[in-house]
Every structure is written in structure tokens, then in C-alpha cells.
Design a protein around this motif. Sequence first.
Motif, PDB file in Angstrom:
ATOM      1  N   SER A  57      -9.298 -44.332 -52.552  1.00  0.00           N
ATOM      2  CA  SER A  57     -10.017 -44.240 -51.090  1.00  0.00           C
ATOM      3  C   SER A  57     -10.544 -45.923 -50.517  1.00  0.00           C
ATOM      4  O   SER A  57     -11.228 -46.392 -51.562  1.00  0.00           O
ATOM      5  CB  SER A  57     -11.231 -43.395 -51.115  1.00  0.00           C
ATOM      6  OG  SER A  57     -11.004 -42.056 -51.487  1.00  0.00           O
ATOM      7  N   TYR A  58     -10.329 -46.052 -49.647  1.00  0.00           N
ATOM      8  CA  TYR A  58     -10.616 -47.419 -49.274  1.00  0.00           C
ATOM      9  C   TYR A  58     -12.025 -47.768 -49.427  1.00  0.00           C
ATOM     10  O   TYR A  58     -12.452 -48.917 -49.452  1.00  0.00           O
ATOM     11  CB  TYR A  58     -10.068 -47.788 -47.755  1.00  0.00           C
ATOM     12  CG  TYR A  58      -8.731 -47.387 -47.386  1.00  0.00           C
ATOM     13  CD1 TYR A  58      -8.285 -46.773 -46.375  1.00  0.00           C
ATOM     14  CD2 TYR A  58      -7.508 -47.720 -48.328  1.00  0.00           C
ATOM     15  CE1 TYR A  58      -7.032 -46.488 -45.960  1.00  0.00           C
ATOM     16  CE2 TYR A  58      -6.367 -47.496 -48.006  1.00  0.00           C
ATOM     17  CZ  TYR A  58      -6.164 -46.804 -46.844  1.00  0.00           C
ATOM     18  OH  TYR A  58      -4.733 -46.580 -46.605  1.00  0.00           O
ATOM     19  N   GLY A  59     -12.797 -46.733 -48.871  1.00  0.00           N
ATOM     20  CA  GLY A  59     -14.260 -46.999 -48.991  1.00  0.00           C
ATOM     21  C   GLY A  59     -14.820 -46.583 -50.482  1.00  0.00           C
ATOM     22  O   GLY A  59     -16.141 -46.606 -50.593  1.00  0.00           O
ATOM     23  N   LYS A  60     -14.322 -46.205 -51.384  1.00  0.00           N
ATOM     24  CA  LYS A  60     -14.680 -46.087 -52.775  1.00  0.00           C
ATOM     25  C   LYS A  60     -14.589 -47.356 -53.374  1.00  0.00           C
ATOM     26  O   LYS A  60     -13.891 -47.771 -54.109  1.00  0.00           O
ATOM     27  CB  LYS A  60     -13.844 -45.080 -53.426  1.00  0.00           C
ATOM     28  CG  LYS A  60     -14.386 -44.762 -54.759  1.00  0.00           C
ATOM     29  CD  LYS A  60     -13.637 -43.877 -55.614  1.00  0.00           C
ATOM     30  CE  LYS A  60     -14.262 -43.736 -57.094  1.00  0.00           C
ATOM     31  NZ  LYS A  60     -13.200 -42.923 -58.064  1.00  0.00           N
ATOM     32  N   LEU A  61     -15.866 -48.081 -53.543  1.00  0.00           N
ATOM     33  CA  LEU A  61     -16.067 -49.573 -53.712  1.00  0.00           C
ATOM     34  C   LEU A  61     -16.809 -49.583 -55.023  1.00  0.00           C
ATOM     35  O   LEU A  61     -18.077 -48.642 -55.005  1.00  0.00           O
ATOM     36  CB  LEU A  61     -16.516 -50.429 -52.692  1.00  0.00           C
ATOM     37  CG  LEU A  61     -15.977 -50.273 -51.438  1.00  0.00           C
ATOM     38  CD1 LEU A  61     -16.707 -50.728 -50.319  1.00  0.00           C
ATOM     39  CD2 LEU A  61     -14.400 -51.227 -51.691  1.00  0.00           C
TER      40      LEU A  61
ATOM     41  N   PHE B 147     -19.633 -51.508 -56.678  1.00  0.00           N
ATOM     42  CA  PHE B 147     -20.359 -52.756 -56.626  1.00  0.00           C
ATOM     43  C   PHE B 147     -20.672 -53.164 -57.875  1.00  0.00           C
ATOM     44  O   PHE B 147     -21.427 -52.432 -58.620  1.00  0.00           O
ATOM     45  CB  PHE B 147     -21.708 -52.397 -55.460  1.00  0.00           C
ATOM     46  CG  PHE B 147     -21.150 -52.105 -54.390  1.00  0.00           C
ATOM     47  CD1 PHE B 147     -20.692 -51.059 -53.960  1.00  0.00           C
ATOM     48  CD2 PHE B 147     -21.257 -53.520 -53.165  1.00  0.00           C
ATOM     49  CE1 PHE B 147     -20.397 -50.951 -52.552  1.00  0.00           C
ATOM     50  CE2 PHE B 147     -20.738 -53.011 -52.036  1.00  0.00           C
ATOM     51  CZ  PHE B 147     -20.516 -52.067 -51.459  1.00  0.00           C
ATOM     52  N   GLY B 148     -20.409 -54.171 -58.247  1.00  0.00           N
ATOM     53  CA  GLY B 148     -20.984 -54.785 -59.544  1.00  0.00           C
ATOM     54  C   GLY B 148     -22.145 -55.706 -59.331  1.00  0.00           C
ATOM     55  O   GLY B 148     -22.540 -55.901 -58.208  1.00  0.00           O
TER      56      GLY B 148
ATOM     57  N   TYR C 240     -17.830 -58.087 -49.693  1.00  0.00           N
ATOM     58  CA  TYR C 240     -18.853 -57.533 -48.833  1.00  0.00           C
ATOM     59  C   TYR C 240     -20.154 -58.360 -49.066  1.00  0.00           C
ATOM     60  O   TYR C 240     -20.294 -58.961 -50.045  1.00  0.00           O
ATOM     61  CB  TYR C 240     -19.177 -56.047 -49.145  1.00  0.00           C
ATOM     62  CG  TYR C 240     -18.144 -55.114 -48.678  1.00  0.00           C
ATOM     63  CD1 TYR C 240     -16.709 -54.681 -49.196  1.00  0.00           C
ATOM     64  CD2 TYR C 240     -18.222 -54.147 -47.638  1.00  0.00           C
ATOM     65  CE1 TYR C 240     -15.959 -53.956 -48.736  1.00  0.00           C
ATOM     66  CE2 TYR C 240     -17.224 -53.399 -47.040  1.00  0.00           C
ATOM     67  CZ  TYR C 240     -15.949 -53.186 -47.654  1.00  0.00           C
ATOM     68  OH  TYR C 240     -15.110 -52.439 -47.136  1.00  0.00           O
TER      69      TYR C 240
ATOM     70  N   PRO D 280     -24.215 -52.505 -46.709  1.00  0.00           N
ATOM     71  CA  PRO D 280     -23.051 -53.609 -46.887  1.00  0.00           C
ATOM     72  C   PRO D 280     -22.278 -53.909 -45.640  1.00  0.00           C
ATOM     73  O   PRO D 280     -21.877 -52.872 -45.109  1.00  0.00           O
ATOM     74  CB  PRO D 280     -22.524 -52.898 -48.258  1.00  0.00           C
ATOM     75  CG  PRO D 280     -23.401 -51.944 -48.886  1.00  0.00           C
ATOM     76  CD  PRO D 280     -24.169 -51.677 -47.755  1.00  0.00           C
TER      77      PRO D 280
ATOM     78  N   TYR E 134     -18.748 -55.465 -44.480  1.00  0.00           N
ATOM     79  CA  TYR E 134     -17.392 -56.098 -44.846  1.00  0.00           C
ATOM     80  C   TYR E 134     -17.061 -57.401 -44.340  1.00  0.00           C
ATOM     81  O   TYR E 134     -17.640 -57.937 -43.289  1.00  0.00           O
ATOM     82  CB  TYR E 134     -16.186 -55.187 -44.222  1.00  0.00           C
ATOM     83  CG  TYR E 134     -14.891 -55.770 -44.029  1.00  0.00           C
ATOM     84  CD1 TYR E 134     -14.422 -56.416 -43.037  1.00  0.00           C
ATOM     85  CD2 TYR E 134     -14.152 -55.706 -45.367  1.00  0.00           C
ATOM     86  CE1 TYR E 134     -13.146 -57.071 -43.175  1.00  0.00           C
ATOM     87  CE2 TYR E 134     -12.793 -56.203 -45.404  1.00  0.00           C
ATOM     88  CZ  TYR E 134     -12.452 -56.868 -44.194  1.00  0.00           C
ATOM     89  OH  TYR E 134     -11.148 -57.560 -44.401  1.00  0.00           O
TER      90      TYR E 134
ATOM     91  N   HIS F  93     -10.682 -59.461 -46.582  1.00  0.00           N
ATOM     92  CA  HIS F  93     -10.035 -59.079 -48.020  1.00  0.00           C
ATOM     93  C   HIS F  93      -8.607 -59.422 -47.967  1.00  0.00           C
ATOM     94  O   HIS F  93      -8.285 -59.980 -47.053  1.00  0.00           O
ATOM     95  CB  HIS F  93      -9.940 -57.618 -48.273  1.00  0.00           C
ATOM     96  CG  HIS F  93      -8.935 -56.666 -47.113  1.00  0.00           C
ATOM     97  ND1 HIS F  93      -9.229 -56.557 -45.803  1.00  0.00           N
ATOM     98  CD2 HIS F  93      -7.672 -56.238 -47.376  1.00  0.00           C
ATOM     99  CE1 HIS F  93      -8.205 -56.089 -45.335  1.00  0.00           C
ATOM    100  NE2 HIS F  93      -7.224 -55.964 -46.150  1.00  0.00           N
TER     101      HIS F  93
ATOM    102  N   TYR G  18     -20.761 -59.552 -52.639  1.00  0.00           N
ATOM    103  CA  TYR G  18     -20.044 -58.709 -53.773  1.00  0.00           C
ATOM    104  C   TYR G  18     -18.447 -58.876 -53.814  1.00  0.00           C
ATOM    105  O   TYR G  18     -17.881 -58.794 -52.582  1.00  0.00           O
ATOM    106  CB  TYR G  18     -20.405 -57.311 -53.416  1.00  0.00           C
ATOM    107  CG  TYR G  18     -21.563 -56.645 -53.868  1.00  0.00           C
ATOM    108  CD1 TYR G  18     -22.627 -56.695 -52.556  1.00  0.00           C
ATOM    109  CD2 TYR G  18     -22.283 -56.519 -55.238  1.00  0.00           C
ATOM    110  CE1 TYR G  18     -23.875 -56.175 -53.040  1.00  0.00           C
ATOM    111  CE2 TYR G  18     -23.502 -56.243 -55.290  1.00  0.00           C
ATOM    112  CZ  TYR G  18     -24.331 -55.990 -54.223  1.00  0.00           C
ATOM    113  OH  TYR G  18     -25.563 -55.511 -54.572  1.00  0.00           O
TER     114      TYR G  18
ATOM    115  N   TYR H 114     -11.662 -57.566 -52.319  1.00  0.00           N
ATOM    116  CA  TYR H 114     -12.445 -57.435 -50.986  1.00  0.00           C
ATOM    117  C   TYR H 114     -13.840 -58.236 -51.227  1.00  0.00           C
ATOM    118  O   TYR H 114     -14.374 -58.301 -52.496  1.00  0.00           O
ATOM    119  CB  TYR H 114     -12.864 -55.917 -50.987  1.00  0.00           C
ATOM    120  CG  TYR H 114     -11.770 -55.083 -50.522  1.00  0.00           C
ATOM    121  CD1 TYR H 114     -10.794 -54.508 -51.251  1.00  0.00           C
ATOM    122  CD2 TYR H 114     -11.715 -54.563 -49.018  1.00  0.00           C
ATOM    123  CE1 TYR H 114      -9.644 -53.756 -50.915  1.00  0.00           C
ATOM    124  CE2 TYR H 114     -10.751 -53.857 -48.604  1.00  0.00           C
ATOM    125  CZ  TYR H 114      -9.413 -53.418 -49.336  1.00  0.00           C
ATOM    126  OH  TYR H 114      -8.568 -52.584 -48.818  1.00  0.00           O
TER     127      TYR H 114
ATOM    128  N   LEU I 141      -5.168 -49.593 -53.091  1.00  0.00           N
ATOM    129  CA  LEU I 141      -4.902 -48.852 -51.757  1.00  0.00           C
ATOM    130  C   LEU I 141      -4.497 -47.476 -52.144  1.00  0.00           C
ATOM    131  O   LEU I 141      -4.667 -46.566 -51.385  1.00  0.00           O
ATOM    132  CB  LEU I 141      -4.010 -49.329 -50.723  1.00  0.00           C
ATOM    133  CG  LEU I 141      -4.357 -50.609 -50.271  1.00  0.00           C
ATOM    134  CD1 LEU I 141      -3.153 -51.021 -48.938  1.00  0.00           C
ATOM    135  CD2 LEU I 141      -5.884 -50.457 -49.362  1.00  0.00           C
TER     136      LEU I 141
END
Lengths: 113, 112
Positions: free
Chosen positions: B96-100, B102-103, B36, B44, B46, B49, B87, B34, B93
Amino acid sequence: AAGVIQSPRHLIKEKRETATLKCYPIPRHDTVYWYQQGPGQDPQFLISFYEKMQSDKGSIPDRFSAQQFSDYHSELNMSSLELGDSALYFCASSSKYTGTEAFFGQGTRLTVV
Amino acid sequence: DAKTTQPPSMDCAEGRAANLPCNHSTISGNEYVYWYRQIHSQGPQYIIHGLKNNETNEMASLIITEDRKSSTLILPHATLRDTAVYYCIVSSLSTSYGKLTFGQGTILTVHP
């Protein structure tokens, strides 16, 4: 198109007070996520809810709690606020029926003084 | 989720293509890539992906190498409004799709 709505946009609280942040997801989105972004840092996942049930938990302090209501809006409750809680708080929403991407709101800037 | 590595900063001239690389050598078979971006203090956003095929949408193109160990986000005609932190995030999958996670992203600066 409707986006994720967060309120308030800005909030100033004193130490040891309580704050409540609200998030209204995109219509028909069933999952909400909360993120915290401290100054100069990357967003950090706090917690998420799917169909009103907690689905994932990240680095959320015990002083924080959250819930998702029957209309799918969510609230993040923060108690005994500390100076270090000053940050941007983002809410995001998604739906497994419309795609795997998450859509973020514009955030609430919380300042603890 | 697999770890990603991105250059800390890149510059691009307005109107030129911006090519942002990402290394994800430990990616597993069920993990998507993905992208973002975050424009200063905004939420953030989107971008795109993909799993293993190249993808294109109205914002960007995503090129994933055949071994899936790296990818490149391409903004075909960068504008000043594309200046942001980008990012690259790997996620399956099964989460959770939105449990991201971020590094450290890439700060892209588009200059006139």
C-alpha cells in the motif's frame, strides 16, 4: 485544495471507555490508513483499507477495530481504553490513480485518564 | 521494506541549502525512496519520492546515487518553517502506498 479531515481533534476518555475516531479522506481517494504516534515516538502503522476492504494490518491491538464506509470515510473504534493508548492518531489517504504519495490529516489527540 | 539510516539531527542556517542524507544500502530494485517530514505534532507531510533518477519539485530535490544505496534530500533555501523531523522511507509499490514504516528520522533545526 481539500485535505484529509479528522474528527475530533482532541478527545479525553477514561480508562475502560470506548472511543471512535473519524477520518474523511481527500475526495476520490480510495485508500485510508491509520497511524498511532505515542509521546516521543515515530508514527506506527495500524491498519489500512482499500475500496472498503481491509488491505493491510500492522500493530493494531485486538481492542481496536476499523472500517471504511461506502462514502470512503473511515472510523477507528477503540474499546477498553488503557492509559497507554494516549497518543496522536493520524489518518492518511491516497489514490493509485493520482500518485503514490499519502496525505495525512492533522490527527486526533487522544488522552486516556 | 529496506531499512534506512539517517543522522539523528542536523542544523542549517536560514537561507542556506539543507542537505539531508539517507543510507538505504539494502534497497531492492522495485523500492522507491520517499521523504516525509513532520512539523511538531502535525500530520506527516509528503515531500518527494524517486526510484533511480534525481527528482525535483517545488519543495525539494532528491538525489539518488547510481547504486541507489543512498540518497540526499536538498531543501535549496531553508526557512525557519522547515524546522521538522525528516523521514527517509523505502517502500515498494507492491505494498500500500501509504503503509509507511517510519524509522528514526533527522531532526532538522533551521536557525536565523
